[in-house]
Design a protein around this motif. Structure first.
Motif: not given
Length: 955
Positions: A138, A174, A181, A189-190, A193, A273, A286
């Motif tokens: 990210p 994602l 994912t 990772w979400g 981001l 994303d 990504l």
């Protein structure tokens, strides 16, 4: 005195002899290249791999197949197999892209290519845009700027509630549907981001809102959140107030607006994303930040470094068109870089940068901007500064590092610069191999000249093109259409085609097997498989030979382009210069008047010089004139350089009016004064303001020689020309859907021959001398092209047309017919016995057939037709979509386009002859499946041998 004269005569005679030798050497070398094109001159294939689901044995077989069919190599594009049901085991292998096994396969393919005399280009990353895997977490993902606007009336007591921007929802990297994912190590990772989201600015200005068009959806996908503009809103920049520190997290703004109508803007940065489209590989996919060189370095370390330096059999690495889906183009350091580069703070002017359609992924088009400045050009100046900054950052953050990486690894850099928010011509020019594509407006040759322009400006030899791409036509592109598109691409200045594309044999048991962009329930896909599963695959060998001959000629000598046509924009789409009209009027007028043109950018102007009244680019190309379109603003340093060119004797023309100001905002008064002073200096030196309709004649009156002169209707005629050892080689294409009859005057005096790239023949054509030119009457049918070579060793001549001495219609009945292929995607073979020729759609058993059909019967030939000096041609009549003729056991080259005519003299004998005609049609009819949601939209197309032609003898 006598000795001097004798010496002068001797030198002149020697020079003349050397000139003749040079011309002879040229004729021999070019003729040899035409007969036997080099590997570099041969076309290439985009080679779609299903990730790493390949084997060395099959890769080697397919390389040999490419060589046998006449291709010079391939461009490896690793891709996730779209709309194919994969087992978990298959999916795991597909996603071994960029792992050691993948690079082992790539090396095996490259070594096989080298052994066969071919070479590979390798796409630096799976699919596009660049990114993917753990290399791009990210923190290195690309960013975008989102905007929300709230109208507020003055007098409203604060605090006030304002709308906050939200991240545009797209099916991103994602997304829940991608099993890659779900690995626990990507669980945060979400959040990471989201952690990069920040409010960049809150700005208020007095003014009105824009009038927007009603939005229409795109199959449920959001590409851009912006609506096109009917009428721009108007803002008063003098009223601007930056309120960033007044905004609370809940969208409450601690501010009481003064009197008047206010627009409050909140700008928020998001790490996007959006995923790499169709990417194979492990982990989330990504997209990297194209303004961050460290992001490129991380990507190259994953996707390129394991290949090693100077890898055998690999020519270059490649980056496809960028197609970045950003709300507003952005980089985390943009405000900081803007201040350093442009000399002022962009923050209070951010509302002016938004213009829907400008470099909008997949849908670049013209719309007025959301907001203009009241009573000034301030907004346009801000947009120019903003776009220049984005361009600088993308070039420095991505393109230059990409080129440098390749050079450090002993490779060439191949790059598609269109579709990016930067100086398009410089983007092409930085690469060793600029590559365009024919998907833009069905192969627009004026657009494709941008890549050729960069090659001439920056000194590159090869101009590449992603070629033969048709949207919504996965199965019905005919060889004839391919041939016509090849000519159009060649007339766009390209001399090296990459055909889209050959698919690695994957799931081959389900005919026609997997291919990239095959139809889905959402789309009919793109051009279908160029491999053995396509019944018209045999056409690719003569087409490859055709392209190879043309490209061998167009890679020889030097390009002849007399006009430098200024282009100062960032990014490109048809209509960007004329408010969306898309008429390309200037470009079309140049060609119709016989002048080819290149687009020249400020960077090239800064590196050019004038010698002998000619503009010499950094790459060594010479232009006879510099023409500016009707523009308001131009960089002061660029205009000063142009004034210097005019003083040095270069003809300079301003279309309709000269630029009136600098393009940017900082120090505008001083910079505007510099522009005006430079314009005045140029005019004093001889530059002229000329109405657009008078430009070609003004250029001619200035003594600038054109490529050609036309008598007759030259609309829709496009051409390219090269000089090989002083001799003109001209390729002319009629892109119209109607015939054109005209007379073409070529530069110089000499005999003219037509080089037929389809069969390699060279034949004289009727020509006549006219002053210092040679006139050639031409009649070009719709889509027809001609390659003309003027030979100064011979004189123009009149060539008598052949006389028909005999003709006989082929019988329409009594043909034995057997077929082998597919119906409803299932194998089908049948012997029909004796039949009449007709469209297969009228035969119930063949209406859904695609494959090979063999027609055979005996025909009789009059012995008088086979006398010396008489040639016999076979016109097959109406054929869908290609045919191969065999007479008395002798198989002749395939015929792939109307008129389906072939010389059969040497295969005939007096009396009875056994004639076999093998017909193949495109896959379309065999793919129609009403029960399949992806294939039920396909429509039947004409097929087979529908109507008989005739035999014709002539002498």
């Amino acid at each position: 005195m006598f000795a001097k004269r004798k010496t002068a005569k001797l030198l002149a005679a020697t020079a003349m002899a050397l000139s003749v030798l040079n011309v002879q050497a040229w004729a021999q070398s070019l003729s040899e290249a035409f007969k036997s094109p080099s590997m570099e001159a041969k076309p290439r294939l985009r080679w779609w791999w299903p990730g790493d689901a390949v084997t060395d044995g099959e890769l080697r077989r397919e390389v040999q197949l490419m060589a046998q069919m006449g291709f010079g190599g391939a461009e490896v594009q690793s891709f996730s197999p779209n709309f194919v049901t994969l087992t978990p085991e298959e999916r795991a292998v597909v996603n071994d892209y960029a792992e050691p096994s993948f690079f082992a396969h790539l090396r095996a393919a490259a070594e096989a290519a080298k052994s066969a005399g071919l070479s590979l280009d390798y796409t630096l990353g799976s699919a596009w845009p660049s990114g993917g895997g753990e290399a791009i977490p990210p923190e290195k993902a690309f960013t975008e700027l989102a905007m929300a606007r709230t109208a507020v009336k003055g007098g409203t007591t604060g605090p006030i509630k304002v709308e906050l921007p939200k991240r545009t929802k797209r099916l991103g990297a994602l997304n829940f549907f991608d099993p890659r994912t779900k690995d626990p190590k990507y669980a945060d990772w979400g959040k990471r981001l989201h952690a990069r989201a920040r409010t960049v600015a809150v700005v208020a200005m007095k003014g009105s809102a824009p009038d927007l068009k009603k939005r229409s959806g795109m199959n449920g996908m959001t590409i851009s959140p912006w609506s096109d503009v009917l009428t721009s809103g108007t803002l008063d920049p003098a009223s601007r107030i930056v309120l960033t520190d007044k905004l609370r997290e809940d969208g409450t703004l601690d501010w009481t607006p003064p009197a008047g109508e206010w627009q409050v803007f909140v700008f928020r940065q998001f790490a996007s994303d959006v995923g790499v489209l169709g990417a194979a590989g492990r982990g989330p996919q990504l997209i990297l930040d194209h303004t961050d060189p460290s992001a490129f370095a991380a990507h190259a370390a994953r996707a390129g470094d394991p290949l090693g330096k100077n890898p055998p059999g690999v020519r270059s690495t490649f980056v496809d068109s960028l197609e970045l889906m950003q709300d507003i183009q952005w980089g985390p350091k943009l405000l900081e870089e803007f201040r350093k580069r442009r000399g002022y703070d962009l923050t209070p002017y951010l509302p002016f940068v938004l213009q829907p359609g400008w470099m909008q992924a997949w849908d670049e088009h013209y719309s007025p901007p959301y907001f203009e400045a009241a009573n000034s050009d301030l907004a346009e100046r801000v947009r120019a500064d903003y776009r220049r900054t984005v361009s600088d950052m993308m070039i420095e953050g991505f393109i230059e590092p990409f080129v440098a990486w390749n050079h450090a690894h002993g490779l060439k850099a191949k790059f598609q610069a269109h579709g990016g928010a930067f100086d398009t011509i410089r983007g092409y020019g930085l690469a060793d191999i600029p590559e365009t594509e024919d998907l833009v407006h069905s192969g627009d040759p004026l657009f494709m000249r941008l890549a050729r322009s960069a090659a001439n400006l920056y000194g590159h030899h090869i101009i590449s093109a992603e070629s033969l791409v048709w949207p919504d036509r996965a199965y019905n592109v005919t060889p004839a259409e391919m041939r016509r598109r090849i000519d159009l691409i060649m007339a766009g200045g390209v001399n090296s085609m990459i055909l889209h594309g050959m698919n690695y044999r994957f799931h081959a048991e389900d005919w026609p097997g997997w291919h990239a962009f095959q139809p889905s329930p959402f789309s009919l896909g793109f051009s279908g498989p160029i491999n053995e599963t396509n019944p018209v695959w045999p056409a690719m060998k003569p087409l490859a030979a055709y392209m190879g001959r043309l490209q061998a000629v167009m890679q020889a000598g030097k390009s002849v382009v007399p006009v430098a046509w200024f282009y100062g924009r960032y990014g490109y789409y048809i209509g960007i210069e004329d408010g969306g009209a898309g008429k390309q009027a200037g470009e079309k007028a140049f060609l119709a008047a016989g002048y080819d043109f290149d687009r020249i950018n400020p960077d090239s102007i800064a590196q050019a010089r004038v010698e002998g009244r000619r503009l010499i680019s950094k790459g060594g190309h010479e232009y006879g004139v510099l023409v500016l379109p009707p523009i308001e603003g131009i960089r002061a340093d660029t205009m000063e350089a142009i004034a210097g060119f005019a003083k040095a004797g270069l003809p300079v023309f301003f279309t309709d009016h000269a630029p009136r100001r600098d393009e940017g905002l900082a120090h505008a008064k001083a910079r505007d004064a510099r522009v005006k002073k430079a314009v005045a200096a140029a005019m004093k030196a001889g530059a002229k303001i000329v109405p657009a309709v008078e430009l070609p004649e003004a250029i001619r009156a200035a003594g600038v020689a054109g490529n050609l002169r036309f008598e007759g209707d030259a609309s829709d005629i496009v051409f390219v020309q090269r000089i090989v050892d002083g001799q003109p080689v001209t390729f002319i294409h009629n892109r119209a859907d109607a015939a054109r009859s005209l007379t073409v005057s070529l530069p110089g005096v000499g005999g003219v021959r037509r080089w037929n790239a389809m069969d390699g023949s060279v034949n004289p054509v009727t020509a006549s001398a006219a002053a210092d030119m040679t006139q050639v009457p031409l009649s070009l049918s719709a889509g027809e092209s001609v390659l003309l070579v003027l030979d100064p060793r011979t004189r123009p001549q009149s060539v008598a047309a052949s006389e028909v001495v005999g003709s006989a219609a082929l019988p329409a009945e009594g043909w034995a017919l057997s077929v082998s292929g597919h119906v409803a995607r299932k194998p089908y073979a049948h012997d029909f016995g004796k039949v009449a020729l007709q469209d297969w759609s009228k035969v119930s058993e063949l209406a859904g057939f695609s494959g090979e059909a063999i027609y055979s019967r005996s025909i009789s030939v009059d012995s008088s037709w086979l006398k010396p000096g008489t040639r016999v041609s076979l016109d097959l009549g109406q054929v869908y979509d290609m045919a191969t003729v065999t007479i008395n056991g002798r198989t002749l080259p395939p015929v792939i386009a109307a008129p389906f005519r072939i010389d059969v003299t040497d295969a005939l004998r007096p009396g009875p002859n056994m004639l076999k005609v093998t017909v193949e049609n495109v896959p379309q009819n065999g793919m129609i499946d009403p029960g399949n949601p992806a294939l039920k939209k396909l429509k039947p197309v004409a097929a087979g041998w529908a109507a008989a032609g005739r035999l014709e003898a002539s002498r």
